[in-house]
Design an enzyme around this catalytic site. Structure first.
Site, PDB file in Angstrom:
ATOM      1  N   ARG A  17       0.853  -1.198   0.000  1.00 19.30           N
ATOM      2  CA  ARG A  17       0.000   0.000   0.000  1.00 19.30           C
ATOM      3  C   ARG A  17       0.890   1.250   0.000  1.00 19.30           C
ATOM      4  O   ARG A  17       0.997   1.954  -0.984  1.00 19.30           O
ATOM      5  CB  ARG A  17      -0.935  -0.035   1.227  1.00 19.30           C
ATOM      6  CG  ARG A  17      -2.075   0.953   1.163  1.00 19.30           C
ATOM      7  CD  ARG A  17      -1.713   2.344   1.601  1.00 19.30           C
ATOM      8  NE  ARG A  17      -1.267   2.397   2.998  1.00 19.30           N
ATOM      9  CZ  ARG A  17      -0.720   3.465   3.547  1.00 19.30           C
ATOM     10  NH1 ARG A  17      -0.534   4.566   2.825  1.00 19.30           N
ATOM     11  NH2 ARG A  17      -0.311   3.452   4.802  1.00 19.30           N
ATOM     12  N   ASP A  18       1.601   1.480   1.086  1.00 23.51           N
ATOM     13  CA  ASP A  18       2.398   2.696   1.223  1.00 23.51           C
ATOM     14  C   ASP A  18       3.541   2.731   0.203  1.00 23.51           C
ATOM     15  O   ASP A  18       3.893   3.794  -0.324  1.00 23.51           O
ATOM     16  CB  ASP A  18       2.959   2.736   2.654  1.00 23.51           C
ATOM     17  CG  ASP A  18       3.346   4.121   3.112  1.00 23.51           C
ATOM     18  OD1 ASP A  18       3.817   4.915   2.278  1.00 23.51           O
ATOM     19  OD2 ASP A  18       3.197   4.422   4.304  1.00 23.51           O
ATOM     20  N   HIS A 210       4.156   3.999  12.940  1.00 23.72           N
ATOM     21  CA  HIS A 210       4.547   3.877  11.527  1.00 23.72           C
ATOM     22  C   HIS A 210       5.490   5.041  11.232  1.00 23.72           C
ATOM     23  O   HIS A 210       5.061   6.196  11.231  1.00 23.72           O
ATOM     24  CB  HIS A 210       3.234   3.943  10.733  1.00 23.72           C
ATOM     25  CG  HIS A 210       3.303   4.106   9.257  1.00 23.72           C
ATOM     26  ND1 HIS A 210       2.568   3.294   8.407  1.00 23.72           N
ATOM     27  CD2 HIS A 210       3.953   4.976   8.446  1.00 23.72           C
ATOM     28  CE1 HIS A 210       2.756   3.661   7.154  1.00 23.72           C
ATOM     29  NE2 HIS A 210       3.596   4.692   7.147  1.00 23.72           N
ATOM     30  N   HIS A 212       8.333   6.855   8.862  1.00 22.40           N
ATOM     31  CA  HIS A 212       9.129   6.945   7.629  1.00 22.40           C
ATOM     32  C   HIS A 212      10.572   7.209   8.020  1.00 22.40           C
ATOM     33  O   HIS A 212      10.856   7.836   9.047  1.00 22.40           O
ATOM     34  CB  HIS A 212       8.539   8.004   6.698  1.00 22.40           C
ATOM     35  CG  HIS A 212       7.354   7.457   5.972  1.00 22.40           C
ATOM     36  ND1 HIS A 212       7.410   6.985   4.686  1.00 22.40           N
ATOM     37  CD2 HIS A 212       6.095   7.214   6.408  1.00 22.40           C
ATOM     38  CE1 HIS A 212       6.224   6.505   4.344  1.00 22.40           C
ATOM     39  NE2 HIS A 212       5.408   6.625   5.375  1.00 22.40           N
ATOM     40  N   CYS A 243       3.991   9.270   0.897  1.00 21.73           N
ATOM     41  CA  CYS A 243       2.681   9.776   0.488  1.00 21.73           C
ATOM     42  C   CYS A 243       2.868  10.771  -0.646  1.00 21.73           C
ATOM     43  O   CYS A 243       3.542  11.790  -0.475  1.00 21.73           O
ATOM     44  CB  CYS A 243       1.986  10.451   1.672  1.00 21.73           C
ATOM     45  SG  CYS A 243       0.455  11.277   1.181  1.00 21.73           S
ATOM     46  N   ASN A 252      10.050   4.239   3.984  1.00 20.93           N
ATOM     47  CA  ASN A 252       9.600   3.768   5.291  1.00 20.93           C
ATOM     48  C   ASN A 252      10.748   3.095   6.035  1.00 20.93           C
ATOM     49  O   ASN A 252      11.773   2.760   5.452  1.00 20.93           O
ATOM     50  CB  ASN A 252       8.514   2.708   5.093  1.00 20.93           C
ATOM     51  CG  ASN A 252       7.132   3.263   5.286  1.00 20.93           C
ATOM     52  OD1 ASN A 252       6.811   3.697   6.372  1.00 20.93           O
ATOM     53  ND2 ASN A 252       6.326   3.249   4.245  1.00 20.93           N
TER      54      ASN A 252
HETATM   55  N1  COA Z   1     -12.170   4.695  -4.880  1.00 26.17           N
HETATM   56  C1  COA Z   1     -12.272   4.870  -6.204  1.00 26.17           C
HETATM   57  N2  COA Z   1     -12.852   5.927  -6.799  1.00 26.17           N
HETATM   58  C2  COA Z   1     -13.339   6.870  -5.979  1.00 26.17           C
HETATM   59  C3  COA Z   1     -13.265   6.769  -4.601  1.00 26.17           C
HETATM   60  C4  COA Z   1     -12.647   5.629  -4.045  1.00 26.17           C
HETATM   61  N3  COA Z   1     -12.526   5.457  -2.730  1.00 26.17           N
HETATM   62  N4  COA Z   1     -13.823   7.857  -4.049  1.00 26.17           N
HETATM   63  C5  COA Z   1     -14.251   8.632  -5.063  1.00 26.17           C
HETATM   64  N5  COA Z   1     -13.935   8.042  -6.236  1.00 26.17           N
HETATM   65  C6  COA Z   1     -14.211   8.542  -7.585  1.00 26.17           C
HETATM   66  C7  COA Z   1     -15.647   8.990  -7.758  1.00 26.17           C
HETATM   67  O1  COA Z   1     -16.447   7.907  -8.140  1.00 26.17           O
HETATM   68  C8  COA Z   1     -15.518  10.017  -8.844  1.00 26.17           C
HETATM   69  O2  COA Z   1     -15.380   9.371 -10.087  1.00 26.17           O
HETATM   70  P1  COA Z   1     -15.932  10.042 -11.429  1.00 26.17           P
HETATM   71  O3  COA Z   1     -15.190  11.339 -11.569  1.00 26.17           O
HETATM   72  O4  COA Z   1     -15.586   9.044 -12.471  1.00 26.17           O
HETATM   73  O5  COA Z   1     -17.388  10.230 -11.169  1.00 26.17           O
HETATM   74  C9  COA Z   1     -14.172  10.674  -8.569  1.00 26.17           C
HETATM   75  O6  COA Z   1     -13.430   9.700  -7.802  1.00 26.17           O
HETATM   76  C10 COA Z   1     -14.292  11.964  -7.778  1.00 26.17           C
HETATM   77  O7  COA Z   1     -15.071  11.733  -6.617  1.00 26.17           O
HETATM   78  P2  COA Z   1     -15.031  12.720  -5.377  1.00 26.17           P
HETATM   79  O8  COA Z   1     -15.860  12.168  -4.280  1.00 26.17           O
HETATM   80  O9  COA Z   1     -15.339  14.124  -5.874  1.00 26.17           O
HETATM   81  O10 COA Z   1     -13.553  12.589  -4.925  1.00 26.17           O
HETATM   82  P3  COA Z   1     -12.421  13.697  -4.896  1.00 26.17           P
HETATM   83  O11 COA Z   1     -11.994  14.041  -6.272  1.00 26.17           O
HETATM   84  O12 COA Z   1     -12.848  14.783  -3.963  1.00 26.17           O
HETATM   85  O13 COA Z   1     -11.253  12.832  -4.216  1.00 26.17           O
HETATM   86  C11 COA Z   1     -10.629  11.071  -2.728  1.00 26.17           C
HETATM   87  C12 COA Z   1     -11.374  12.385  -2.903  1.00 26.17           C
HETATM   88  C13 COA Z   1     -10.599  10.770  -1.244  1.00 26.17           C
HETATM   89  C14 COA Z   1     -11.367   9.980  -3.473  1.00 26.17           C
HETATM   90  C15 COA Z   1      -9.200  11.197  -3.326  1.00 26.17           C
HETATM   91  O14 COA Z   1      -8.604  12.392  -2.882  1.00 26.17           O
HETATM   92  C16 COA Z   1      -8.332  10.021  -2.919  1.00 26.17           C
HETATM   93  O15 COA Z   1      -8.517   8.908  -3.391  1.00 26.17           O
HETATM   94  N6  COA Z   1      -7.329  10.241  -2.043  1.00 26.17           N
HETATM   95  C17 COA Z   1      -6.489   9.189  -1.534  1.00 26.17           C
HETATM   96  C18 COA Z   1      -5.085   9.647  -1.544  1.00 26.17           C
HETATM   97  C19 COA Z   1      -4.156   8.567  -1.058  1.00 26.17           C
HETATM   98  O16 COA Z   1      -4.331   7.402  -1.297  1.00 26.17           O
HETATM   99  N7  COA Z   1      -3.100   8.986  -0.356  1.00 26.17           N
HETATM  100  C20 COA Z   1      -2.107   8.119   0.155  1.00 26.17           C
HETATM  101  C21 COA Z   1      -2.575   7.257   1.268  1.00 26.17           C
HETATM  102  S1  COA Z   1      -2.485   8.050   2.824  1.00 26.17           S
HETATM  103 ZN    ZN Z   2       3.405   5.896   5.413  1.00 23.46          ZN
END
Ligand code: COA
Ligand code: ZN
Length: 315
Positions: A17-18, A210, A212, A243, A252
């Protein structure tokens, strides 16, 4: 530093994941599965095997569903989890049939906004919704508190803010919280001070940690956390990780580096160190530009276990 050693420590592996999330070149699904299976074979039974996040945010995770369902079809699901940032992610996790999720919220507001595009309060509201939803039957919901020690936008994270987030999580029934040093700025003193404060104020919560290794303090912080009573440490094979939404975040604490130290001091992790080092070296070969911060992966096989090393260490 003197370390008060427990008999055993649990390691949670987070490379799939990370580590993968911070790898730019796409790792084909079969390779991801192969790496995870090597790590399972080395004894890493607790692992984050991916994240159900937006593929636009993290293109590397676009095949998370295939990775998770393949692994679940072949292995015991106990101890395996995925990271989710919102309700949508929880729904995808439930559909994939995984019983354990790790929800992520940053302690600091600007990092939460950069990472999951919403405020901290909104993230907590969504977590409350996931916990309350009758549609989910997760065995366990854990919380990762990112930027618990330092934030790329705000500098050192105040203890009072961590306490506030922990209190909000406890209030909704969360009992398993990981303190994440997302950008690798924690020190042993900061680690001890925070854990002493938290341990004293919320004994019903199990804290994980955790760290880094961005600035080389990962092992020192991990051992300090153990000394302060933490029994679950998250690490990443070969030290890959970071991240993408935290400028400057890298590497990490490497799983095999920590397992080496614990093993040599007689602390049981249930992990086969030789197999783990082979798995970590293989992982680095499988991934283009892995950004690995591990040390043991750089040693030739014949230099890894000098004869008598363990006897000298009292085993
Ligand atoms: N998995 C897959 N797709 C997702 C989702 C999820 N958990 N959550 C939202 N989406 C999709 C929506 O379906 C939408 O798709 P579309 O444009 O095709 O309709 C699109 O993403 C936008 O949705 P929205 O709710 O407006 O999300 P956003 O653009 O505000 O993004 C997150 C919010 C949370 C989904 C996004 O910022 C994210 O995935 N962040 C994770 C970052 C990460 O992994 N960081 C490292 C780990 S700590
Ligand atoms: Zn981390």
């Amino acid at each position: 530093m003197t370390v008060d050693l427990p008999d055993s420590v649990r390691i949670v592996e987070v490379a799939p994941r990370d580590g993968f999330q911070n790898t730019r070149a796409f790792i084909p699904t079969g390779r991801k599965v192969h790496i995870i299976e090597n790590l399972l074979e080395a004894g890493l039974k607790e692992m984050q095997i991916g994240s159900f996040v937006s593929a636009r945010a993290i293109p590397q995770m676009k095949d998370a569903n295939d990775v998770v369902t393949t692994i679940l079809s072949r292995h015991d699901a106990d101890g395996l989890s995925v990271l989710v940032p919102n309700m949508n992610g929880a729904r995808r996790a439930a559909d994939a049939g995984i019983g354990e999720i790790t929800y992520v919220i940053s302690v600091t507001e600007p990092h939460n906004r950069a990472n999951v595009k919403r405020g901290v309060a909104e993230s907590f509201d969504e977590l409350r919704g996931i916990i309350a939803s009758p549609e989910f039957r997760f065995r366990r919901i854990k919380l990762d508190l990112a930027t618990a020690f330092g934030c790329p936008f705000e500098g050192r994270t105040p203890q009072s803010l961590v306490l506030e987030r922990v209190a909000a999580a406890r209030e909704m029934g969360i009992r398993d919280i990981c303190l994440c040093d997302t950008i690798g700025t924690a020190t042993p003193k900061q680690t001890r001070d925070l854990l002493e404060l938290l341990g004293g104020s919320c004994p019903e919560v199990t804290f994980r940690a955790h760290f880094h290794d961005t600035r080389g303090a990962g092992i020192a912080n991990s051992l300090t956390a153990i000394d302060a009573g933490v029994r679950i440490i998250e690490t990443s094979a070969a030290g890959i990780g970071g991240c993408p939404f935290a400028p400057g975040a890298a590497g990490n604490t490497a799983t095999e580096d920590l397992v080496f130290v614990l093993d040599a001091m007689g602390v049981n992790t249930g992990i086969d160190l030789s197999k783990l080092i082979r798995a970590a070296k293989d992982l680095v070969r499988q991934i283009e530009d892995p950004g690995a911060s591990g040390h043991l992966i750089h040693l030739d096989d014949d230099k890894l276990f000098p004869p008598g090393l363990y006897r000298a260490a009292g085993r």
